[in-house]
Design a protein around this motif. Structure first.
Motif, PDB file in Angstrom:
ATOM      1  N   GLY A 187       0.823  -1.198   0.000  1.00 32.11           N
ATOM      2  CA  GLY A 187       0.000   0.000   0.000  1.00 32.11           C
ATOM      3  C   GLY A 187       0.855   1.246   0.000  1.00 32.11           C
ATOM      4  O   GLY A 187       2.071   1.188  -0.249  1.00 32.11           O
ATOM      5  N   PRO A 188       0.248   2.402   0.308  1.00 36.70           N
ATOM      6  CA  PRO A 188       1.006   3.648   0.367  1.00 36.70           C
ATOM      7  C   PRO A 188       2.162   3.528   1.356  1.00 36.70           C
ATOM      8  O   PRO A 188       1.964   3.108   2.499  1.00 36.70           O
ATOM      9  CB  PRO A 188      -0.033   4.671   0.836  1.00 36.70           C
ATOM     10  CG  PRO A 188      -1.358   4.092   0.419  1.00 36.70           C
ATOM     11  CD  PRO A 188      -1.198   2.623   0.562  1.00 36.70           C
ATOM     12  N   THR A 189       3.348   3.887   0.918  1.00 32.66           N
ATOM     13  CA  THR A 189       4.540   3.701   1.742  1.00 32.66           C
ATOM     14  C   THR A 189       4.433   4.466   3.058  1.00 32.66           C
ATOM     15  O   THR A 189       4.865   3.975   4.110  1.00 32.66           O
ATOM     16  CB  THR A 189       5.789   4.152   0.976  1.00 32.66           C
ATOM     17  OG1 THR A 189       5.772   3.547  -0.311  1.00 32.66           O
ATOM     18  CG2 THR A 189       7.053   3.749   1.705  1.00 32.66           C
ATOM     19  N   ARG A 190       3.876   5.663   2.992  1.00 35.00           N
ATOM     20  CA  ARG A 190       3.717   6.438   4.226  1.00 35.00           C
ATOM     21  C   ARG A 190       2.912   5.655   5.267  1.00 35.00           C
ATOM     22  O   ARG A 190       3.256   5.639   6.448  1.00 35.00           O
ATOM     23  CB  ARG A 190       3.007   7.761   3.938  1.00 35.00           C
ATOM     24  CG  ARG A 190       3.865   8.828   3.282  1.00 35.00           C
ATOM     25  CD  ARG A 190       3.051  10.108   3.159  1.00 35.00           C
ATOM     26  NE  ARG A 190       3.806  11.170   2.501  1.00 35.00           N
ATOM     27  CZ  ARG A 190       3.312  12.384   2.251  1.00 35.00           C
ATOM     28  NH1 ARG A 190       2.061  12.667   2.628  1.00 35.00           N
ATOM     29  NH2 ARG A 190       4.044  13.297   1.646  1.00 35.00           N
ATOM     30  N   LEU A 191       1.843   5.011   4.818  1.00 33.55           N
ATOM     31  CA  LEU A 191       1.006   4.271   5.747  1.00 33.55           C
ATOM     32  C   LEU A 191       1.722   3.043   6.289  1.00 33.55           C
ATOM     33  O   LEU A 191       1.576   2.698   7.462  1.00 33.55           O
ATOM     34  CB  LEU A 191      -0.312   3.866   5.080  1.00 33.55           C
ATOM     35  CG  LEU A 191      -1.259   5.002   4.709  1.00 33.55           C
ATOM     36  CD1 LEU A 191      -2.564   4.445   4.147  1.00 33.55           C
ATOM     37  CD2 LEU A 191      -1.547   5.908   5.911  1.00 33.55           C
ATOM     38  N   LEU A 192       2.494   2.379   5.431  1.00 32.00           N
ATOM     39  CA  LEU A 192       3.255   1.219   5.893  1.00 32.00           C
ATOM     40  C   LEU A 192       4.203   1.615   7.023  1.00 32.00           C
ATOM     41  O   LEU A 192       4.305   0.929   8.046  1.00 32.00           O
ATOM     42  CB  LEU A 192       4.057   0.599   4.753  1.00 32.00           C
ATOM     43  CG  LEU A 192       3.292   0.064   3.541  1.00 32.00           C
ATOM     44  CD1 LEU A 192       4.275  -0.583   2.557  1.00 32.00           C
ATOM     45  CD2 LEU A 192       2.223  -0.936   3.953  1.00 32.00           C
ATOM     46  N   LEU A 193       4.885   2.723   6.836  1.00 33.67           N
ATOM     47  CA  LEU A 193       5.870   3.159   7.827  1.00 33.67           C
ATOM     48  C   LEU A 193       5.207   3.743   9.073  1.00 33.67           C
ATOM     49  O   LEU A 193       5.739   3.627  10.181  1.00 33.67           O
ATOM     50  CB  LEU A 193       6.818   4.176   7.197  1.00 33.67           C
ATOM     51  CG  LEU A 193       7.637   3.660   6.003  1.00 33.67           C
ATOM     52  CD1 LEU A 193       8.545   4.746   5.461  1.00 33.67           C
ATOM     53  CD2 LEU A 193       8.444   2.419   6.385  1.00 33.67           C
ATOM     54  N   THR A 194       4.061   4.368   8.889  1.00 31.84           N
ATOM     55  CA  THR A 194       3.333   4.919  10.035  1.00 31.84           C
ATOM     56  C   THR A 194       2.804   3.810  10.934  1.00 31.84           C
ATOM     57  O   THR A 194       2.841   3.918  12.163  1.00 31.84           O
ATOM     58  CB  THR A 194       2.172   5.798   9.544  1.00 31.84           C
ATOM     59  OG1 THR A 194       2.703   6.915   8.802  1.00 31.84           O
ATOM     60  CG2 THR A 194       1.349   6.322  10.711  1.00 31.84           C
ATOM     61  N   ALA A 195       2.335   2.734  10.328  1.00 35.84           N
ATOM     62  CA  ALA A 195       1.762   1.618  11.092  1.00 35.84           C
ATOM     63  C   ALA A 195       2.826   0.691  11.661  1.00 35.84           C
ATOM     64  O   ALA A 195       2.538  -0.110  12.569  1.00 35.84           O
ATOM     65  CB  ALA A 195       0.819   0.822  10.202  1.00 35.84           C
TER      66      ALA A 195
END
Length: 298
Positions: A108-116
């Protein structure tokens, strides 16, 4: 959360809404009042998409994969991103895993992967650590009839998840809290004036609730059974003392050894004939299982 995750949580005896609450609170704790991951927003383009793997960094027993999936599936909602992360589970809870094994894949969106990432790993690593520790106890008791039990010595807010992890590791849950099982302990006996009156008062007040009685001696064990108790906690007894209680009580009550138990003596205590060994350390002292999130190279 998608339906398959909700179903997996329910199948494991977890309340999906309770898990949602834990996940949202954990994400909010990490993201602050503005629900913002400043590093990922600054360094990763909004449109970038990636795939990452959840990878075991050491051998153990995995637990909490549907919970980790819930983190990735809810992070877009919590941050207001309006986008989703797809989760594919490779391993399953209760499975023995080895260093280097891929447990799940997220896309998925990389930002979301790293945020989670950290929230998912905190929950998954914690639960897998509990399951791994529990499995060591279950293995040590193999060949005896005794099963390992957890206690109420859990992390506030995470009791349901940690007790689920105990089950995934081959252990058994005792009681969820003060509401579902009555446990007459030393202070209750003192306050009520003895074992028999304490037991009688609980039975009269809550006739449908299971009652357990903590005893410290053979004489107390016999007194409790004669009062009607059918589940005894044998507190801080030696193996010889436990065998004496087993001989005296027979099949009139289930017997649980508790207090100061350690893994090196588990088999010795299990061989006494008791039904359970309760171990607070399963939930209050288990080290995490090291698990990482690795973005795949493009």
């Amino acid at each position: 959360m998608i339906e398959s995750t909700v179903r997996a949580l329910r199948d494991g005896g977890l309340d999906p809404e309770r898990v949602r609450h834990v996940v949202v609170d954990a994400l909010a704790e990490d993201l602050g009042p503005d629900f913002l991951d400043v590093t990922s927003v600054a360094t990763v383009p909004d449109e970038q998409q990636d795939t990452a793997d959840l990878v075991a960094r050491e051998d153990g027993v995995v637990a909490g994969l549907p919970v980790a999936a819930a983190v990735f599936e809810l992070v877009g909602e919590v941050t207001g991103a309006g986008r989703t992360v797809a989760v594919s589970l490779v391993a399953h809870d209760g499975q023995r895993v080895a260093r280097g094994d891929v447990l799940a894949t997220v896309t998925g969106p990389t930002r979301l992967l790293l945020t989670a990432e950290r929230t998912a790993l905190n929950l998954l690593s914690r639960m897998s650590g509990v399951a791994t520790h529990t499995r060591a106890w279950a293995d040590a008791l193999a060949g005896t009839k005794a099963m390992v039990l957890d206690t109420r010595k859990t992390t506030p807010g995470l009791r349901a998840l940690e007790k689920y992890a105990v089950r995934a590791g081959g252990g058994t849950n005792k009681r969820m809290g003060l509401h579902d099982v009555a446990m007459v302990k030393d202070n209750h006996k003192l306050a009520a004036g003895g074992i028999a009156p304490a037991f009688r008062r609980v039975r009269e007040a809550f006739p449908e609730v299971p009652v357990q009685v903590e005893v410290d001696t053979l004489a107390e064990a016999v007194e409790a059974v004669e009062a009607g108790a059918d589940f005894l906690l044998l507190d801080n007894m030696t193996p010889a003392q436990l065998r004496a209680v087993v001989d005296a009580v027979g099949d009139r009550a289930e017997l649980e050894a508790t207090g100061g138990l350690t893994l090196p003596v588990a088999a010795e205590y299990g061989a006494t004939g008791v039904d359970f060994l309760s171990v607070g350390a399963l939930t209050h002292s288990s080290p995490i299982l090291d698990i990482a999130l690795d973005l795949r190279d493009k």
